[in-house]
Design a protein around this motif. Sequence first.
Motif, PDB file in Angstrom:
ATOM      1  N   SER A 161       0.797  -1.217   0.149  1.00 19.50           N
ATOM      2  CA  SER A 161       0.037   0.047  -0.164  1.00 19.50           C
ATOM      3  C   SER A 161       0.761   1.270  -0.031  1.00 19.50           C
ATOM      4  O   SER A 161       0.330   2.360  -0.169  1.00 19.50           O
ATOM      5  N   LYS A 162       2.249   1.234   0.305  1.00 22.82           N
ATOM      6  CA  LYS A 162       2.996   2.378   0.519  1.00 22.82           C
ATOM      7  C   LYS A 162       3.862   2.349  -0.796  1.00 22.82           C
ATOM      8  O   LYS A 162       4.703   3.313  -0.805  1.00 22.82           O
ATOM      9  N   CYS A 163       3.680   1.755  -1.927  1.00 17.88           N
ATOM     10  CA  CYS A 163       4.609   1.690  -3.074  1.00 17.88           C
ATOM     11  C   CYS A 163       4.078   2.880  -3.907  1.00 17.88           C
ATOM     12  O   CYS A 163       3.354   3.915  -3.529  1.00 17.88           O
ATOM     13  N   LYS A 164       4.806   3.148  -5.130  1.00 17.45           N
ATOM     14  CA  LYS A 164       4.566   4.425  -5.739  1.00 17.45           C
ATOM     15  C   LYS A 164       3.245   4.611  -6.216  1.00 17.45           C
ATOM     16  O   LYS A 164       2.764   3.827  -6.492  1.00 17.45           O
ATOM     17  N   LYS A 165       2.839   5.803  -6.027  1.00 16.98           N
ATOM     18  CA  LYS A 165       1.342   6.029  -6.261  1.00 16.98           C
ATOM     19  C   LYS A 165       0.995   6.413  -8.036  1.00 16.98           C
ATOM     20  O   LYS A 165       2.195   6.574  -8.970  1.00 16.98           O
ATOM     21  N   GLY A 166      -0.064   6.015  -8.279  1.00 17.20           N
ATOM     22  CA  GLY A 166      -0.391   6.202  -9.888  1.00 17.20           C
ATOM     23  C   GLY A 166      -1.726   5.321 -10.083  1.00 17.20           C
ATOM     24  O   GLY A 166      -2.030   4.710  -9.184  1.00 17.20           O
ATOM     25  N   PRO A 167      -2.280   5.591 -11.284  1.00 11.55           N
ATOM     26  CA  PRO A 167      -3.578   4.946 -11.612  1.00 11.55           C
ATOM     27  C   PRO A 167      -3.425   3.696 -11.404  1.00 11.55           C
ATOM     28  O   PRO A 167      -4.438   2.901 -11.016  1.00 11.55           O
ATOM     29  N   PRO A 168      -2.479   2.681 -11.899  1.00  8.51           N
ATOM     30  CA  PRO A 168      -2.316   1.010 -12.016  1.00  8.51           C
ATOM     31  C   PRO A 168      -2.615   0.818 -10.427  1.00  8.51           C
ATOM     32  O   PRO A 168      -3.026  -0.145 -10.095  1.00  8.51           O
ATOM     33  N   LYS A 169      -1.851   1.527  -9.550  1.00  5.99           N
ATOM     34  CA  LYS A 169      -1.944   1.308  -8.056  1.00  5.99           C
ATOM     35  C   LYS A 169      -3.374   1.409  -7.480  1.00  5.99           C
ATOM     36  O   LYS A 169      -3.559   0.259  -6.649  1.00  5.99           O
ATOM     37  N   LEU A 170      -4.089   2.150  -8.020  1.00  7.09           N
ATOM     38  CA  LEU A 170      -5.367   2.295  -7.622  1.00  7.09           C
ATOM     39  C   LEU A 170      -6.356   1.345  -7.758  1.00  7.09           C
ATOM     40  O   LEU A 170      -7.026   0.568  -6.787  1.00  7.09           O
ATOM     41  N   LEU A 171      -6.053   0.599  -8.831  1.00  6.81           N
ATOM     42  CA  LEU A 171      -6.693  -0.846  -9.361  1.00  6.81           C
ATOM     43  C   LEU A 171      -6.277  -1.895  -8.399  1.00  6.81           C
ATOM     44  O   LEU A 171      -7.053  -2.631  -8.063  1.00  6.81           O
ATOM     45  N   LYS A 172      -4.993  -2.127  -8.221  1.00  5.39           N
ATOM     46  CA  LYS A 172      -4.495  -3.149  -7.332  1.00  5.39           C
ATOM     47  C   LYS A 172      -4.777  -2.972  -5.763  1.00  5.39           C
ATOM     48  O   LYS A 172      -5.249  -3.833  -5.135  1.00  5.39           O
ATOM     49  N   LEU A 173      -5.085  -1.583  -5.425  1.00  2.00           N
ATOM     50  CA  LEU A 173      -5.254  -1.480  -3.950  1.00  2.00           C
ATOM     51  C   LEU A 173      -6.871  -1.794  -3.869  1.00  2.00           C
ATOM     52  O   LEU A 173      -7.246  -2.119  -2.768  1.00  2.00           O
ATOM     53  N   LEU A 174      -7.658  -1.372  -4.802  1.00  2.00           N
ATOM     54  CA  LEU A 174      -9.022  -2.165  -4.804  1.00  2.00           C
ATOM     55  C   LEU A 174      -9.212  -3.590  -4.634  1.00  2.00           C
ATOM     56  O   LEU A 174     -10.124  -4.130  -4.016  1.00  2.00           O
ATOM     57  N   ASN A 175      -8.258  -4.144  -5.508  1.00  2.00           N
ATOM     58  CA  ASN A 175      -8.056  -5.644  -5.434  1.00  2.00           C
ATOM     59  C   ASN A 175      -7.874  -6.195  -4.138  1.00  2.00           C
ATOM     60  O   ASN A 175      -8.413  -7.063  -3.518  1.00  2.00           O
TER      61      ASN A 175
ATOM     62  N   TYR B  13     -17.061  13.571 -14.126  1.00  2.00           N
ATOM     63  CA  TYR B  13     -17.087  14.981 -15.021  1.00  2.00           C
ATOM     64  C   TYR B  13     -15.790  15.642 -15.108  1.00  2.00           C
ATOM     65  O   TYR B  13     -15.486  16.131 -16.116  1.00  2.00           O
ATOM     66  N   ASN B  14     -15.470  15.982 -13.884  1.00  2.00           N
ATOM     67  CA  ASN B  14     -13.967  16.633 -13.664  1.00  2.00           C
ATOM     68  C   ASN B  14     -12.902  15.934 -14.599  1.00  2.00           C
ATOM     69  O   ASN B  14     -12.155  16.638 -15.382  1.00  2.00           O
ATOM     70  N   ILE B  15     -12.786  14.389 -14.484  1.00  2.00           N
ATOM     71  CA  ILE B  15     -11.832  14.077 -15.342  1.00  2.00           C
ATOM     72  C   ILE B  15     -11.927  14.110 -16.590  1.00  2.00           C
ATOM     73  O   ILE B  15     -11.048  14.512 -17.654  1.00  2.00           O
ATOM     74  N   LEU B  16     -13.094  13.956 -17.267  1.00  2.00           N
ATOM     75  CA  LEU B  16     -13.623  14.155 -18.680  1.00  2.00           C
ATOM     76  C   LEU B  16     -13.506  15.679 -19.103  1.00  2.00           C
ATOM     77  O   LEU B  16     -12.971  15.922 -20.254  1.00  2.00           O
ATOM     78  N   ARG B  17     -13.647  16.568 -18.111  1.00  2.00           N
ATOM     79  CA  ARG B  17     -13.422  18.067 -18.444  1.00  2.00           C
ATOM     80  C   ARG B  17     -11.985  18.274 -18.877  1.00  2.00           C
ATOM     81  O   ARG B  17     -11.711  18.994 -19.474  1.00  2.00           O
ATOM     82  N   GLU B  18     -11.205  17.757 -18.000  1.00  2.00           N
ATOM     83  CA  GLU B  18      -9.954  17.952 -17.968  1.00  2.00           C
ATOM     84  C   GLU B  18      -9.412  17.345 -19.484  1.00  2.00           C
ATOM     85  O   GLU B  18      -8.587  18.046 -20.124  1.00  2.00           O
ATOM     86  N   ILE B  19      -9.821  16.214 -19.793  1.00  2.00           N
ATOM     87  CA  ILE B  19      -9.541  15.596 -21.151  1.00  2.00           C
ATOM     88  C   ILE B  19     -10.014  16.492 -22.150  1.00  2.00           C
ATOM     89  O   ILE B  19      -9.187  16.827 -23.271  1.00  2.00           O
TER      90      ILE B  19
ATOM     91  N   GLU C  19      -6.962  12.488  -7.045  1.00  2.01           N
ATOM     92  CA  GLU C  19      -6.007  13.212  -7.867  1.00  2.01           C
ATOM     93  C   GLU C  19      -5.995  12.943  -9.123  1.00  2.01           C
ATOM     94  O   GLU C  19      -5.023  13.608  -9.916  1.00  2.01           O
ATOM     95  N   LEU C  20      -6.836  12.135  -9.803  1.00  5.39           N
ATOM     96  CA  LEU C  20      -7.057  11.851 -11.233  1.00  5.39           C
ATOM     97  C   LEU C  20      -7.326  13.046 -12.139  1.00  5.39           C
ATOM     98  O   LEU C  20      -6.529  12.895 -13.290  1.00  5.39           O
ATOM     99  N   PRO C  21      -8.202  13.996 -11.648  1.00  3.46           N
ATOM    100  CA  PRO C  21      -8.262  15.160 -12.970  1.00  3.46           C
ATOM    101  C   PRO C  21      -6.948  15.778 -13.036  1.00  3.46           C
ATOM    102  O   PRO C  21      -6.603  16.537 -13.911  1.00  3.46           O
ATOM    103  N   CYS C  22      -6.246  16.002 -11.888  1.00  3.70           N
ATOM    104  CA  CYS C  22      -4.881  16.856 -11.862  1.00  3.70           C
ATOM    105  C   CYS C  22      -3.925  15.928 -12.628  1.00  3.70           C
ATOM    106  O   CYS C  22      -3.042  16.626 -13.519  1.00  3.70           O
ATOM    107  N   GLN C  23      -3.711  14.582 -12.471  1.00  3.94           N
ATOM    108  CA  GLN C  23      -2.806  13.850 -13.384  1.00  3.94           C
ATOM    109  C   GLN C  23      -3.371  14.043 -14.875  1.00  3.94           C
ATOM    110  O   GLN C  23      -2.369  14.400 -15.847  1.00  3.94           O
ATOM    111  N   VAL C  24      -4.680  14.080 -15.071  1.00  6.65           N
ATOM    112  CA  VAL C  24      -4.785  14.420 -16.510  1.00  6.65           C
ATOM    113  C   VAL C  24      -4.533  15.842 -16.836  1.00  6.65           C
ATOM    114  O   VAL C  24      -3.714  16.019 -18.013  1.00  6.65           O
ATOM    115  N   GLU C  25      -4.654  16.953 -16.020  1.00  3.24           N
ATOM    116  CA  GLU C  25      -4.201  18.193 -16.447  1.00  3.24           C
ATOM    117  C   GLU C  25      -2.935  18.283 -16.743  1.00  3.24           C
ATOM    118  O   GLU C  25      -2.272  19.002 -17.658  1.00  3.24           O
TER     119      GLU C  25
END
Length: 606
Positions: free
Chosen positions: A283-297, A396-402, A342-348
Amino acid sequence: MVEAKSLERLKAMRSLLKKEMERSETFSLVLEKTGTKLQKIKTKLLSLEADVKVERWRCSPFSDHISHTIAPLSVVLRVFATVKELERSLMSCNEVLGYVSDVKRLGEALKLLSSSCVLALTWLEDTIQFLSQNGMPKDHPCRLRFKTSIELLRELQMTEARAHLSGGSLCTAFQNLETEFERILEEEEVLSESNMRKLQAIIKRFDAHCVPIYIKIRTRVIQKRFENDYLHKIISEADNVQDIEDVIDQWRLDMEIAVKETYEFETSSSGLLTLLRFGSRVSKCKKGPPKLLKLLNCFSTMDNIRVEFNRLFRGELCSEIRRETRELISNLINGVCEIFWELPCQVELQRSNCPPLDGGVPKLVSVVTEYCNKLLGDKNKPVLSKILEIDLGHIYNILREIALNLDAWSSFNKEIALSYIFMMNNHSHFCGLRETHLGKIMGESWLSAHEQYKDYYAALYVKESWGKLLSLLNIKAQPSKRKRARESIKCTLKAFAKGFDELYTKQSTWVVEDEELRWKICQAMVRTIVPRYKSYLQSYIMLLVEEDPTSPGKDLSYTSKGLEMKLKTMFQSKEETEKIYKYSHFVNKVMDLGDTPNSHLTFEAI
């Protein structure tokens, strides 16, 4: 005379001897018969003597006490015979349940043998005491036999105790059961119906001795199962979750097994602490979108074992396990929330990157939309909902940033037509999300808006790319000045062909990713350009024929059909282009008029 008398004397003596021999034979027969009769008499006398003795003891005051000892002795002998029979049966039994049954019967038989010996000894000792008090001599045979019987009974009474000693029948049997018990517990299918029946039978036989044996074996099995190198792997905040995906999946499996196959008296030595601490490191490894999916698992795994976990790990012995578990759950929840919000910020942050040079959909767009679909899928959305309250505003925030990224990227293109292709491709990509989780959540109005924008940018592209080129065909020649008109027409056609080739060469590297959209764009260009070009040729073809009746199309780079086929290959791969030309009857830059007379020249080929 003398001889005659001697002969007579010999005859007389022979006759006498013969009579004596006959008498001896008769006497011998009589003696033989007498001996047989005497033997029969002797046998009868012995039997009579025994009967007299029995009758004498029966009539004596000791007979009842002596006869009462016979029944307990008979029971002892019968039980001892059963013990021996069961011991032989154990040596030849190969079936677990049958073996357990024989062990049970042997134990019961040995207990019965011990109690029977105690009863028989009591009777014998009481009988000897009674007979001694009533005058039986010390050297009487019955008394001596009773003492021998007492020694044998005491020896038989020790049979049960010897059976429990090392090498004894029961000790060996329990060792065999323990070995089988351990073998079953180490099997992969330890909880199968067949194995459960065997375990239950063995546990019932072990009684109180089962628990320490079971704990010893299960502890060894569990510790062996979780002797994995990955549990001692050092994971830092710089490690990417993609590098340890396989390890995380193995951890989830081990965690479920550890809890679902652990019983209450095993908790202190189940190896669970090592598993929990590894999960916290993940749970303390490097942050990122792939980590979110693994943390959910990981959270899903912990949630699935929650009921069993709360039932098992109670009391003071499990306090450390509960503390580590709370820390793990807290780390998982915090990690999920932190990355998700933080996903919208990552997209931005990707907005400063350049768009694809071919006008295609940026990788970020397809990755983000696919990622959102994974988050909203049946597998992850329920888990994510337990961690945080998902509202459409965040999506919406994520898609707005896209969308803002797309606007910024489209302005990077110096080619306005390419920026239109870029926007058209991306709006088409969003239209393709109709049947996905993201498309269903965003709604029909959102999808319809992208449909309209897709068509809008497609129309702008056609107008921007080919509008200037088509304006060349607006130049009119003056038929009255035929020579000047012919030169003007030739110049116009050459300028058109040159402009067309330049546009085609430049735009053939551009991408229209959706096949249906690509076909529609090509058809739109054909409908826009070919009729105008064909009309222009029809208006001035006679001037060209007048100049050179034998080859009126020598200055013509494209026929209308050739131009159409060329346009249909826009945005196609090289293989698709070759396929189209292979089956085409028209080839660019060739106008085959054959031997057709000029007066019958038609414009279909043109």
